[in-house]
Design a protein around this motif. Sequence first.
Motif, PDB file in Angstrom:
ATOM      1  N   GLU A  44       0.825  -1.201   0.000  1.00  0.00           N
ATOM      2  CA  GLU A  44       0.000   0.000   0.000  1.00  0.00           C
ATOM      3  C   GLU A  44       0.864   1.257   0.000  1.00  0.00           C
ATOM      4  O   GLU A  44       2.046   1.201   0.312  1.00  0.00           O
ATOM      5  CB  GLU A  44      -0.813   0.032   1.299  1.00  0.00           C
ATOM      6  N   SER A  45       0.214   2.359  -0.249  1.00  0.00           N
ATOM      7  CA  SER A  45       0.900   3.642  -0.174  1.00  0.00           C
ATOM      8  C   SER A  45       1.487   3.819   1.226  1.00  0.00           C
ATOM      9  O   SER A  45       0.825   3.549   2.221  1.00  0.00           O
ATOM     10  CB  SER A  45      -0.114   4.737  -0.462  1.00  0.00           C
ATOM     11  N   GLY A  46       2.748   4.240   1.281  1.00  0.00           N
ATOM     12  CA  GLY A  46       3.364   4.475   2.580  1.00  0.00           C
ATOM     13  C   GLY A  46       4.043   3.259   3.182  1.00  0.00           C
ATOM     14  O   GLY A  46       4.511   3.298   4.312  1.00  0.00           O
ATOM     15  N   SER A  47       4.129   2.169   2.416  1.00  0.00           N
ATOM     16  CA  SER A  47       4.730   0.978   2.992  1.00  0.00           C
ATOM     17  C   SER A  47       6.252   0.983   2.874  1.00  0.00           C
ATOM     18  O   SER A  47       6.916   0.090   3.370  1.00  0.00           O
ATOM     19  CB  SER A  47       4.144  -0.280   2.350  1.00  0.00           C
ATOM     20  N   GLY A  48       6.822   1.994   2.223  1.00  0.00           N
ATOM     21  CA  GLY A  48       8.277   2.117   2.183  1.00  0.00           C
ATOM     22  C   GLY A  48       8.910   1.622   0.899  1.00  0.00           C
ATOM     23  O   GLY A  48      10.129   1.436   0.831  1.00  0.00           O
ATOM     24  N   LYS A  49       8.114   1.467  -0.158  1.00  0.00           N
ATOM     25  CA  LYS A  49       8.661   0.970  -1.423  1.00  0.00           C
ATOM     26  C   LYS A  49       9.619   1.980  -2.056  1.00  0.00           C
ATOM     27  O   LYS A  49      10.749   1.647  -2.417  1.00  0.00           O
ATOM     28  CB  LYS A  49       7.510   0.671  -2.406  1.00  0.00           C
ATOM     29  N   SER A  50       9.158   3.217  -2.158  1.00  0.00           N
ATOM     30  CA  SER A  50      10.025   4.236  -2.766  1.00  0.00           C
ATOM     31  C   SER A  50      11.286   4.451  -1.943  1.00  0.00           C
ATOM     32  O   SER A  50      12.382   4.571  -2.492  1.00  0.00           O
ATOM     33  CB  SER A  50       9.282   5.560  -2.892  1.00  0.00           C
ATOM     34  N   VAL A  51      11.113   4.508  -0.633  1.00  0.00           N
ATOM     35  CA  VAL A  51      12.282   4.747   0.219  1.00  0.00           C
ATOM     36  C   VAL A  51      13.294   3.612   0.049  1.00  0.00           C
ATOM     37  O   VAL A  51      14.508   3.851   0.033  1.00  0.00           O
ATOM     38  CB  VAL A  51      11.855   4.922   1.695  1.00  0.00           C
ATOM     39  N   THR A  52      12.813   2.381  -0.136  1.00  0.00           N
ATOM     40  CA  THR A  52      13.730   1.266  -0.387  1.00  0.00           C
ATOM     41  C   THR A  52      14.530   1.520  -1.665  1.00  0.00           C
ATOM     42  O   THR A  52      15.759   1.388  -1.682  1.00  0.00           O
ATOM     43  CB  THR A  52      12.943  -0.055  -0.529  1.00  0.00           C
ATOM     44  N   SER A  98      11.185   7.526 -11.826  1.00  0.00           N
ATOM     45  CA  SER A  98      10.401   7.937 -10.670  1.00  0.00           C
ATOM     46  C   SER A  98       8.913   7.860 -10.951  1.00  0.00           C
ATOM     47  O   SER A  98       8.461   7.639 -12.061  1.00  0.00           O
ATOM     48  CB  SER A  98      10.808   9.324 -10.206  1.00  0.00           C
ATOM     49  N   GLN A  99       8.196   8.085  -9.867  1.00  0.00           N
ATOM     50  CA  GLN A  99       6.775   7.811  -9.795  1.00  0.00           C
ATOM     51  C   GLN A  99       5.931   8.599 -10.791  1.00  0.00           C
ATOM     52  O   GLN A  99       4.975   8.089 -11.337  1.00  0.00           O
ATOM     53  CB  GLN A  99       6.345   8.144  -8.361  1.00  0.00           C
ATOM     54  N   ASP A 100       6.280   9.868 -11.008  1.00  0.00           N
ATOM     55  CA  ASP A 100       5.379  10.718 -11.773  1.00  0.00           C
ATOM     56  C   ASP A 100       6.077  11.290 -13.013  1.00  0.00           C
ATOM     57  O   ASP A 100       6.936  12.152 -12.893  1.00  0.00           O
ATOM     58  CB  ASP A 100       4.895  11.856 -10.865  1.00  0.00           C
ATOM     59  N   ASP A 181       9.809   2.934 -10.263  1.00  0.00           N
ATOM     60  CA  ASP A 181       8.910   3.257  -9.158  1.00  0.00           C
ATOM     61  C   ASP A 181       7.543   3.658  -9.702  1.00  0.00           C
ATOM     62  O   ASP A 181       7.347   4.772 -10.138  1.00  0.00           O
ATOM     63  CB  ASP A 181       9.512   4.387  -8.325  1.00  0.00           C
ATOM     64  N   GLU A 182       6.607   2.738  -9.651  1.00  0.00           N
ATOM     65  CA  GLU A 182       5.261   2.969 -10.153  1.00  0.00           C
ATOM     66  C   GLU A 182       5.280   3.695 -11.502  1.00  0.00           C
ATOM     67  O   GLU A 182       4.750   4.802 -11.616  1.00  0.00           O
ATOM     68  CB  GLU A 182       4.454   3.792  -9.139  1.00  0.00           C
ATOM     69  N   PRO A 183       5.893   3.095 -12.499  1.00  0.00           N
ATOM     70  CA  PRO A 183       6.070   3.813 -13.760  1.00  0.00           C
ATOM     71  C   PRO A 183       4.760   4.096 -14.489  1.00  0.00           C
ATOM     72  O   PRO A 183       4.745   4.879 -15.423  1.00  0.00           O
ATOM     73  CB  PRO A 183       6.948   2.865 -14.586  1.00  0.00           C
TER      74      PRO A 183
HETATM   75  N1  ATP Z   1      10.894  13.213   3.155  1.00  0.00           N
HETATM   76  C1  ATP Z   1      10.248  12.487   4.060  1.00  0.00           C
HETATM   77  N2  ATP Z   1      10.102  12.940   5.313  1.00  0.00           N
HETATM   78  C2  ATP Z   1       9.433  12.221   6.239  1.00  0.00           C
HETATM   79  N3  ATP Z   1       8.880  11.029   6.022  1.00  0.00           N
HETATM   80  C3  ATP Z   1       8.986  10.516   4.791  1.00  0.00           C
HETATM   81  C4  ATP Z   1       9.661  11.218   3.746  1.00  0.00           C
HETATM   82  N4  ATP Z   1       9.603  10.470   2.623  1.00  0.00           N
HETATM   83  C5  ATP Z   1       8.911   9.360   2.967  1.00  0.00           C
HETATM   84  N5  ATP Z   1       8.551   9.375   4.256  1.00  0.00           N
HETATM   85  C6  ATP Z   1       7.792   8.363   4.972  1.00  0.00           C
HETATM   86  O1  ATP Z   1       8.277   7.105   4.653  1.00  0.00           O
HETATM   87  C7  ATP Z   1       7.226   6.178   4.570  1.00  0.00           C
HETATM   88  C8  ATP Z   1       7.355   5.364   3.326  1.00  0.00           C
HETATM   89  O2  ATP Z   1       7.220   6.192   2.205  1.00  0.00           O
HETATM   90  P1  ATP Z   1       7.377   5.675   0.717  1.00  0.00           P
HETATM   91  O3  ATP Z   1       7.393   6.885  -0.134  1.00  0.00           O
HETATM   92  O4  ATP Z   1       8.513   4.758   0.624  1.00  0.00           O
HETATM   93  O5  ATP Z   1       6.042   4.897   0.504  1.00  0.00           O
HETATM   94  P2  ATP Z   1       5.591   4.114  -0.818  1.00  0.00           P
HETATM   95  O6  ATP Z   1       5.454   2.720  -0.423  1.00  0.00           O
HETATM   96  O7  ATP Z   1       6.492   4.448  -1.938  1.00  0.00           O
HETATM   97  O8  ATP Z   1       4.165   4.736  -1.048  1.00  0.00           O
HETATM   98  P3  ATP Z   1       3.499   5.272  -2.406  1.00  0.00           P
HETATM   99  O9  ATP Z   1       2.773   4.096  -2.983  1.00  0.00           O
HETATM  100  O10 ATP Z   1       2.544   6.308  -1.915  1.00  0.00           O
HETATM  101  O11 ATP Z   1       4.564   5.805  -3.266  1.00  0.00           O
HETATM  102  C9  ATP Z   1       5.932   6.961   4.630  1.00  0.00           C
HETATM  103  O12 ATP Z   1       5.333   6.745   5.883  1.00  0.00           O
HETATM  104  C10 ATP Z   1       6.352   8.374   4.520  1.00  0.00           C
HETATM  105  O13 ATP Z   1       5.577   9.164   5.368  1.00  0.00           O
END
Ligand code: ATP
Lengths: 333, 346
Positions: A44-52, A98-100, A181-183
């Motif tokens: 789901e959104s916010g699960s940390g995929k992009s950050v990984t 990237s995503q967008d 990332d979500e291309p």
């Molecule tokens: N710059 C930031 N500052 C603070 N928290 C962040 C930052 N970037 C991401 N996060 C937090 O890291 C967590 C994971 O974010 P991430 O972007 O990896 O989610 P995602 O799985 O890619 O979601 P999405 O599908 O919406 O892209 C989220 O809870 C978000 O709030």
Amino acid sequence: MAPKEILKIENLTTYFYTWAGVVKAVDGVSLDVREGETLGLVGESGSGKSVTALSILRIVPRPGKIIDGKIIYKGENLLAKTENEMQQIRGKEIAYISQDPATSLNPVFSIADQLTEVIRRHQNVTKEEALKKAIELFRLVEIADPEIKIWNYPHQLSGGMKQRIAIARALSCQPSLLLADEPTTNLDVTIQAQILELMKNLKKKLGMSMILITHDMGVVAGVADRINVMYAGRVCEVASTKTIFRNPLHPYTRALLEAVPNVAMKREKLKIIPGAIPNLISPPSGCRFHPRCDFAVAECASVVPPLVEIEPEHYVACIRAKEFMENGKGVKK
Amino acid sequence: MPSKTEGFHAIRSKILHIAKSSMTKYVLRRLLYLIPLFFGILIIVFVATRMAGDPVKLMTGLNPRITAEARERLTQYYGLDQPLYYQFLKFVWEMLQGNLGNSYAIRGGTPVTTLVGDYAWETFKLQLTALSFSLLIAIPIGILSARKQYSKLDMTVTTTSLVGTCIPIFYMGIVAILIFSYFLGWFPYGAAHSLDPSRYPFGSYIMDELWHLFLPAVVLTFAELAPVVLLVRSSMLEVLRQDYILAARASGLSERTVIYKHALRNALIPVVTYVGLYFGGMLAGAPITEKVFNWPGVGRLYVEAIGKLDFPVITGITVFVTLMVLFANLITDIAYAYIDPRIRIE
Ligand SMILES: Nc1ncnc2c1ncn2[C@@H]1O[C@H](COP(=O)(O)OP(=O)(O)OP(=O)(O)O)[C@@H](O)[C@H]1O
Ligand SMILES: [Mg+2]
């Protein structure tokens, strides 16, 4: 013989140090990408995929920080490299889309400028040669009239076109690993299918490995070889695409699959997962999914379930995984 | 059949050509639009000043022996007995020939063009020096501060700038004069030149100019610095959050390219707006600064002319300031179009 890994992440931990507290965005993630495969990273959104993905390239924006783990790429730990060494790897060895697409190209520079810049950064070529290469790339991503389109600015192009260009830029130096990332998330459905098809073909053509990030189970089904399901900064389940769809064991994976609209579903109601992804500053104890889980037992709140191989090549992080495995969908409560 | 590269170069030059001519068209269109604007402003100021009072009454008010007939003659002499539209058309006709009339009050009717020329030069000198230095200093500081958001450096810069924007310029000016002129005696109290050539430092006129310029320029630079630093910082922070910056980093571009090419160009767009707007006020002469430093600029001249109902000077300065503001606007628009291709092409 075990398949060879191009990327192996161990215990990756990336936190954001915000005013409100420490956001544990990625908290002990381990995963691997095998040579030539497409790994779907789902959640789901916010699960940390992009950050990984950003952690792999070491471009996590402030106030984020990688505080622990290993990222072994072709046998070398990326976290031990200097910034200069990383710049040589980014775009050349590991590329990122990237995503967008609407915002991933700089609005004030021409496409030609933005493509040749990357080519010239990693390859020792003249401006004219870089331009020729850029036009070749345009052909590769199937853009008509490349000689004209290349002089355009981003605002003159459609979303699908921009994403093709973002892909072209990512592929410009023949990377071995592509992080997508979500291309297709921000594109029309018809364009989505085209772009996915294109990426699939290019991946085969160039012999890359790929991590495809998405929250859409439908997207990974057609593209990924294996799937890695993430929830709230941790990995819940890893298996081949077939296994994930036929025999999902983690309750979160099941819930995700039930949330996918499906033609075969007749009158059955589309399920939604109750609740929302938890606040990652103070996440739930034990299994992070337990507050939303239909099958949670008392123990789930206290024990962090390790990722165990429940059957060959099928890893699940759930203390009741074995029960699910043995009793199929019959398990209750 | 031409080879691929030849065809390619032909197309490239064609497109560059179109881009250039579209820029020319853009500038011409802006110019055409400025002409009615200029006359609109002129009419408003012309009518407004003439409703403010009767300069002949003001001039003769303290003279008990003046006759009604003499007043009449003065009014006729200045052409103030004519209908307003006639006065205006006459003014415009003469303006088009480069004549802005003569002052009622200054040195027996000095031509307004001469006055404006002299005073405007002093204003330009002071304001452009301060603006250039403040931009040169503020942009790098703002960038650095944004890149190190929430660091000690950033906190210091932000706090100092906030305090800086809160200190009124007349206060800063008076304190500077007090310290550096009164106590230390390093700089003159005001004015733009020494009246007596024997007082020139090292006997040099240029040195004398610089000596007088230093204090007001430093004070103005500091006054202008703070808001620009804050603007650059916030604009840069906004840009650094964008996806295209992440994408640029992800392509392995050096940090310098990412910041000074990709980010800066975008971050400068609001700065251009600010400077463009500021330019207008600046050429009106920032009367307060000019008053504090007794600087012979347009701002001071304007205020004095209004006090004396010196119609030709008021209108003349208005013409000048309006032209300059419109010119600044045009330059701003061109700068925009140069920086941002989305504006260039409709
Ligand atoms: N710059 C930031 N500052 C603070 N928290 C962040 C930052 N970037 C991401 N996060 C937090 O890291 C967590 C994971 O974010 P991430 O972007 O990896 O989610 P995602 O799985 O890619 O979601 P999405 O599908 O919406 O892209 C989220 O809870 C978000 O709030
Ligand atoms: Mg994301």
